[in-house]
Write a protein that holds these residues in place. Sequence first.
Motif, PDB file in Angstrom:
ATOM      1  N   GLU A  51       0.683  -1.186  -0.060  1.00  0.00           N
ATOM      2  CA  GLU A  51      -0.042  -0.006  -0.337  1.00  0.00           C
ATOM      3  C   GLU A  51       0.841   1.344  -0.046  1.00  0.00           C
ATOM      4  N   ASN A  52       2.075   1.156   0.576  1.00  0.00           N
ATOM      5  CA  ASN A  52       2.663   2.701   0.739  1.00  0.00           C
ATOM      6  C   ASN A  52       4.302   2.201   0.533  1.00  0.00           C
ATOM      7  N   THR A  71       4.716   7.760   2.331  1.00  0.00           N
ATOM      8  CA  THR A  71       3.463   8.297   1.650  1.00  0.00           C
ATOM      9  C   THR A  71       2.423   8.329   2.585  1.00  0.00           C
ATOM     10  N   LEU A  72       2.578   8.065   3.928  1.00  0.00           N
ATOM     11  CA  LEU A  72       1.496   8.234   4.588  1.00  0.00           C
ATOM     12  C   LEU A  72       1.656   9.759   5.463  1.00  0.00           C
ATOM     13  N   ASP A  73       2.536  10.326   5.112  1.00  0.00           N
ATOM     14  CA  ASP A  73       2.688  12.049   5.553  1.00  0.00           C
ATOM     15  C   ASP A  73       1.530  12.822   5.018  1.00  0.00           C
ATOM     16  N   ARG A  74       1.291  13.660   6.006  1.00  0.00           N
ATOM     17  CA  ARG A  74      -0.017  14.271   5.639  1.00  0.00           C
ATOM     18  C   ARG A  74       0.079  15.164   4.162  1.00  0.00           C
ATOM     19  N   LYS A  77      -0.231  12.600   1.300  1.00  0.00           N
ATOM     20  CA  LYS A  77      -1.358  11.788   1.231  1.00  0.00           C
ATOM     21  C   LYS A  77      -2.669  12.652   0.898  1.00  0.00           C
ATOM     22  N   THR A  80      -2.232  13.005  -3.313  1.00  0.00           N
ATOM     23  CA  THR A  80      -2.303  11.670  -4.147  1.00  0.00           C
ATOM     24  C   THR A  80      -3.806  10.895  -3.476  1.00  0.00           C
ATOM     25  N   ASN A  82      -3.877   7.343  -3.623  1.00  0.00           N
ATOM     26  CA  ASN A  82      -3.136   6.331  -2.984  1.00  0.00           C
ATOM     27  C   ASN A  82      -1.754   6.318  -2.858  1.00  0.00           C
ATOM     28  N   GLY A  83      -1.324   5.670  -2.148  1.00  0.00           N
ATOM     29  CA  GLY A  83       0.208   5.619  -1.919  1.00  0.00           C
ATOM     30  C   GLY A  83       1.047   4.429  -2.839  1.00  0.00           C
ATOM     31  N   ALA A  88       3.189   9.238  -6.282  1.00  0.00           N
ATOM     32  CA  ALA A  88       3.322   9.375  -5.013  1.00  0.00           C
ATOM     33  C   ALA A  88       4.743   9.156  -4.490  1.00  0.00           C
TER      34      ALA A  88
END
Length: 135
Positions: A51-52, A71-74, A77, A80, A82-83, A88
């Motif tokens: 996922e990331n 890619t979970l950084d605000r 995120k 995009t 999705n990561g 991304a």
Amino acid sequence: MKFSKRTLLKLKNKNKKLKPNKYKKLKRDSLRGSVKGTLERPRLSVYRSNENIYAQIIDDTTSTTLVSCSTLDRDIKLDTTNGRTCEASRRMGEKLAALSLKKNITKIVFDRGPYIYHGRIKALADGARAGGLQF
């Protein structure tokens, strides 16, 4: 039985039964033996999940993480959907380069881990180069 790394790799090449986790560790250690990070030239380590994608810049002499990003950084995120995409990963590479330039890190060693240099890994590296990192 305990085998040496060389013997285990030979067993894998001969299609002998070797557990996947053992083979992943051997593959990672064989690459890690040639890639070391120092304070002048730290290591950019990459982890890719389904996922990331996560990356961190590590100084191996003191075993400390200097900069990290995913890619979970605000801000990534929000940009995009999705990561999982190369876009991304490229944006994350550019953000990682900006964060590292703030800490006066310009030269790094790229550690792709057990992943081939293709797709999201390559996009991250290209984004980091575009952001100003040299490797």
